[in-house]
Design an enzyme around this catalytic site. Structure first.
Site, PDB file in Angstrom:
ATOM      1  N   LYS A 284      22.952 -15.026 -13.764  1.00 36.39           N
ATOM      2  CA  LYS A 284      21.719 -14.527 -12.528  1.00 36.39           C
ATOM      3  C   LYS A 284      22.620 -14.923 -10.992  1.00 36.39           C
ATOM      4  O   LYS A 284      23.437 -15.199 -11.581  1.00 36.39           O
ATOM      5  CB  LYS A 284      20.960 -15.655 -11.773  1.00 36.39           C
TER       6      LYS A 284
ATOM      7  N   GLY B 276      -3.952 -15.815 -11.376  1.00 33.99           N
ATOM      8  CA  GLY B 276      -3.774 -14.982 -11.332  1.00 33.99           C
ATOM      9  C   GLY B 276      -3.576 -13.618 -11.916  1.00 33.99           C
ATOM     10  O   GLY B 276      -3.549 -13.340 -12.929  1.00 33.99           O
TER      11      GLY B 276
ATOM     12  N   ASN C 123      -0.080  -8.448 -11.352  1.00 36.04           N
ATOM     13  CA  ASN C 123       0.398  -7.731 -13.082  1.00 36.04           C
ATOM     14  C   ASN C 123       0.339  -7.847 -14.226  1.00 36.04           C
ATOM     15  O   ASN C 123      -0.044  -6.920 -15.378  1.00 36.04           O
ATOM     16  CB  ASN C 123       2.347  -7.202 -12.798  1.00 36.04           C
ATOM     17  N   VAL C 124       1.035  -9.610 -14.480  1.00 33.51           N
ATOM     18  CA  VAL C 124       0.863 -10.176 -15.757  1.00 33.51           C
ATOM     19  C   VAL C 124      -0.769 -10.503 -16.530  1.00 33.51           C
ATOM     20  O   VAL C 124      -1.018 -10.522 -17.332  1.00 33.51           O
ATOM     21  CB  VAL C 124       1.599 -10.801 -15.806  1.00 33.51           C
TER      22      VAL C 124
END
Ligand code: NAD
Length: 368
Positions: A93, A193, A196-197
Site C-alpha cells: 500500500k 449503502g 456501486n457495490v
C-alpha cells in the site's frame, strides 16, 4: 563525535523499525521530493506469494507517524486478502501525505510514479481514497506497475460488479452454513449503502427472489434502486438495526458491527462489502460467534476488486475475473469449517488460512 553503533536496542527504539518488527514488513520506502513537494511512504508487507499490490491513498495526516501507521496496517491487510483469495500477490500500500483537493498536480503524481517504478515491479499500485483515474494516468506515464486502470487504458475498469458478485457468493455460502441451503429466495436482506457495490448486489438478490430492503443517506442513490425495483423497501439510515432481517449486508461504512448494533441485530448472517466491519475484531468477532450469527469476513468476500486488478496483470478478461470471484463461495465455506472445528471467530479462521498458504509457499520461494 563518535558514530553511534546500530545495536539491537537502538533498532527497537526506532518507531519505524519497531512497527515493521511488530507487523512483519519486508520493506518500507520513504519518498521525498522537494521540487514537487511529494512526501509519500510505500509499505511492502510480504512478497512470498508475488509482487505487493495495493492502492495509493492521498490523505491529510496529522504527522508522519500517523501516515506510517496507516500504510503499515493497510499493506498488511492486503497480504491477507491476496493470500486467502488464492492470488499470487503480496501485500502493499502507499500513502501520499497532503490534501488531495489542493496539492495534486501532474508533476507530483508522475514523481510518485517514478518512485513506484524504481521498485522494479515489487510494488504495484492502484487507486484508493483521494486518488482519481486521471492521477492513475499520470502515474502510469512513469511506470507500468499500475493496476485497476480504466478500460480505455487497457485495464479492467470498474471493479464493483466483480466485488458485488464475490459478496453475493460469500452471502450464499453463509446461507448454506446457517440455513442448510444456499438459496436466498424469500430471505430478508437489508443492504446498507446503495453505492456501486450495493446496487450490483441488489441485482443478484432480486434475481434470486430475496426480500430486499435498502438504506442510504442520499435520496438519489435510493431512487436508483427503487426506480428499478419498486418492491424494494426503503429503511431510514438510522433504523437499519431495528429491522427484522435474515441477512445484514453492510455496503457503506466500516465499524457498523459494534456493541450498539449487536444488541438489536436480528440477522443470522452478516455479509457485505464494507471494509473493517467489526468495530473491534477481538471483541465483536467473538460476540457474533456467541450470538450464533455467522460473519463472512469482510476482506474475504469483498476481494472481487483485488481479483479484478489481478486479472489485469494476466491480460484482462472479465469472465475470468468473475470465475475467480465465484471461488469466494468455497473459500468462505472453508473458513466456516475451520472456525467450527477450532471454535475460533471466522475472522481469525480467515487469517489462519491466509498465514498457512504463505507459510507453505515460503517453502517454494521466500519473496520477490
Ligand atoms: P460507494 O461510495 O459507491 O457506496 C457507498 C454508499 O454508502 C454511498 O451511496 C453512500 O451514500 C452510502 N452511505 C454512506 N454512509 C451511509 C450510512 N450511514 N448509511 C447508509 N448508507 C450510507 O462505495 P462502493 O464502491 O459501493 O463500496 C462500498 C463499500 O465496499 C465501501 O466500504 C468500500 O470501501 C468497500 N469495497 C468496495 C470495493 C469496490 O470494488 N468498489 C471493493 C472492496 C471493498
Amino acid at each position: 563525535m563518535e558514530a553511534q553503533t546500530f545495536t539491537q536496542n537502538t533498532a527497537v527504539e526506532n518507531p519505524v523499525i519497531q512497527e515493521m518488527l511488530n507487523l512483519g514488513h519486508e520493506q518500507v520506502v520513504f519518498c521525498n521530493d522537494a521540487n514537487t513537494g511529494l512526501k509519500a511512504i510505500i509499505g511492502i508487507h510480504n512478497t512470498v506469494l508475488g509482487p505487493a499490490l495495493g492502492g495509493t491513498r492521498m490523505w491529510v495526516y496529522n504527522n508522519e507517524l500517523e501516515a506510517l501507521n496507516d500504510v503499515l496496517r493497510l499493506s498488511r491487510g492486503m497480504t491477507y486478502k491476496a493470500a486467502v483469495s488464492g492470488l499470487n500477490l503480496g501485500g502493499g500500500k502507499a500513502v501520499i501525505m497532503g490534501d488531495s483537493r489542493s496539492l495534486k498536480n501532474e508533476a507530483l503524481m508522475r514523481r510518485f510514479g517514478s518512485f513506484v517504478d524504481s521498485l522494479g515491479g515489487k510494488y504495484i499500485t492502484a487507486e484508493d481514497v483521494g486518488m482519481s483515474t486521471k492521477d492513475m494516468e499520470y502515474i502510469h506515464m512513469e511506470t507500468e506497475h499500475v493496476a485497476g486502470l480504466p478500460e480505455s487504458l487497457g485495464g479492467g475498469g470498474d471493479p464493483s460488479p466483480v466485488t458485488a458478485y464475490g459478496v453475493y457468493m460469500g452471502m450464499k455460502a453463509s446461507a448454506k452454513k446457517i440455513f442448510g441451503s444456499d438459496s436466498l429466495e424469500g430471505k430478508k436482506v437489508v443492504v446498507q449503502g446503495a453505492g456501486n457495490v450495493g446496487r450490483y448486489l441488489i441485482d443478484y438478490l432480486m434475481k434470486e427472489n430475496a426480500i430486499v430492503s435498502v438504506s442510504d443517506i442520499f435520496e438519489d442513490k435510493i431512487k436508483l434502486v427503487t426506480d428499478k425495483y419498486p418492491s424494494v423497501a426503503v429503511v431510514p439510515a438510522d433504523k437499519v438495526f431495528e429491522q427484522e432481517m435474515d441477512i445484514y449486508a453492510p455496503c457503506a461504512l466500516g465499524a457498523t458491527v459494534n456493541d450498539e448494533s449487536l444488541e438489536k441485530l436480528t440477522a443470522k448472517i452478516i455479509a457485505g462489502a464494507a471494509n473493517n466491519q467489526l468495530a473491534n475484531e477481538a471483541k465483536h468477532g467473538v460476540d457474533v460467534l456467541e450470538k450464533g450469527i455467522i460473519y463472512a469476513p469482510d476482506y474475504v468476500i469483498n476481494a472481487g476488486g483485488l481479483i479484478n486488478c489481478y486479472s489485469e496483470l494476466e491480460g484482462y478478461n472479465r469472465d475470468r475475473a468473475m470465475a475467480a470471484a465465484e471461488e469466494i463461495y468455497q473459500t468462505t465455506l472453508n473458513i466456516f469449517a475451520m472456525s467450527e472445528q477450532e471454535n475460533i471467530p471466522t475472522y481469525l479462521a480467515a487469517n489462519k488460512l491466509a498465514e498457512q498458504r504463505i507459510e507453505a509457499i515460503a517453502n517454494v520461494h521466500r519473496g520477490w
